[in-house]
Write a protein that holds these residues in place. Sequence first.
Motif, short mmCIF file in Angstrom:
data_model
loop_
_atom_site.label_atom_id
_atom_site.label_comp_id
_atom_site.label_asym_id
_atom_site.label_seq_id
_atom_site.Cartn_x
_atom_site.Cartn_y
_atom_site.Cartn_z
N THR B 12 0.84 -1.20 0.00
CA THR B 12 0.00 0.00 0.00
C THR B 12 0.87 1.25 0.00
N ARG B 13 1.91 1.23 0.81
CA ARG B 13 2.81 2.37 0.90
C ARG B 13 3.42 2.66 -0.48
N GLN B 14 3.90 1.62 -1.14
CA GLN B 14 4.53 1.76 -2.45
C GLN B 14 3.52 2.29 -3.47
N LEU B 15 2.30 1.78 -3.40
CA LEU B 15 1.24 2.21 -4.32
C LEU B 15 0.92 3.70 -4.11
N LEU B 16 0.87 4.10 -2.86
CA LEU B 16 0.61 5.51 -2.55
C LEU B 16 1.74 6.39 -3.07
#
Lengths: 219, 219
Positions: B12-16
């Motif tokens: 999720t962090r990477q996607l954000l």
Amino acid sequence: MVVSKGNQSATTRQLLLETAERLFALHGIAAVSNRQISRAAGQGNNYAVGHHFGDKVGLIRAILESHNSRIDEIRARVLAEIGYIAGVREWIDCLIRPEIEHLAALDGPSYYARFCAHLAADPEIGYLLYDSVAVSQSLTEVLTGFYRVLPAMPKPVMDTRLTMSQHMVIHAMADVERTMDGPGAAQSVAAHSWSQHCDMIVDATVGLWLAPNTSRDVR
Amino acid sequence: MVVSKGNQSATTRQLLLETAERLFALHGIAAVSNRQISRAAGQGNNYAVGHHFGDKVGLIRAILESHNSRIDEIRARVLAEIGYIAGVREWIDCLIRPEIEHLAALDGPSYYARFCAHLAADPEIGYLLYDSVAVSQSLTEVLTGFYRVLPAMPKPVMDTRLTMSQHMVIHAMADVERTMDGPGAAQSVAAHSWSQHCDMIVDATVGLWLAPNTSRDVR
């Protein structure tokens, strides 16, 4: 003193223009709403910007117009002074000096250079900056003269140098303006006049354009 | 497949991060809210950005970090290859090529150059761009080498050229990236590789730095 309705409207319009230019210069164009501009200009009516300019694009065009006529006058004068055997340096000077001379002549701190830098970087409305000068007869003459004396170079090199020099000059002017307006920037910059900054910017821009092209496979 | 909670959080962090970088690149930094980023990344929770990065500054630092370690690796390699008698051109190449090589190596269209251009122009948080590389050992070495071989010039001329070349290079990279990502820009630019653009940008930057200083009263 009796202020006619027409005069009052013109005064409000001018106040909105100056307020918008200052807020855009300080905070960026996307970060400032028409409502904030109306309020900062002391207009009880939150829709004053809409009333006078339609929308943000109309407002920005009006800001550009409010400077361009004066810059155009200076450019026409500088152009008339340019010698018959003008070289790359003289034409570049003719491209850069009019706006700087205009900024230097404004009363109080100027905001226009920073406004232009933000506008140029705006992905949606940046084109307005170039639209606004496309009609200038004197600018067309200067660009024609400039291109005529440039050394031959492949088109992609020319295109690259054109956008690089535009970015560089726009941001250099904005940097100088910011420095002159307050603390925080190099003292060695703040201690010099607009005219001296113009010389430094012209020197660097001439260097960019006269640099040898070493990329042999670019055509 | 079982995805652990930790892995899911990292994903999720990477996607954000990637979503934020793209939106900032396309629309500008001030124009995009944390909420818009969370939504565009498909997060039901509108506060996903806050949860992972704290605030916008934290998010921007994380985007910068996600590129800088790789750029640093390339720079260390380019630096190791530089010859003993490197001149201004070699040092400038060493300043510009690592980021371009990194952009060229990314999968799909890149957004980082445009993100950096918007960040550099931001009056409030532009300093983050320079903060993020201040700790780089290899960059310090390259700058030291570069300053050692520069011809002597008055400090204000040097300061002016430094900021001019920074603006110019950052925006030139953003322009190339934009051209490669879609229609609308000069075909002569789009038809060339990142490496060829690097050559053109280095040539122009060398010209800027080696330009004679004609302003005799600037000290």
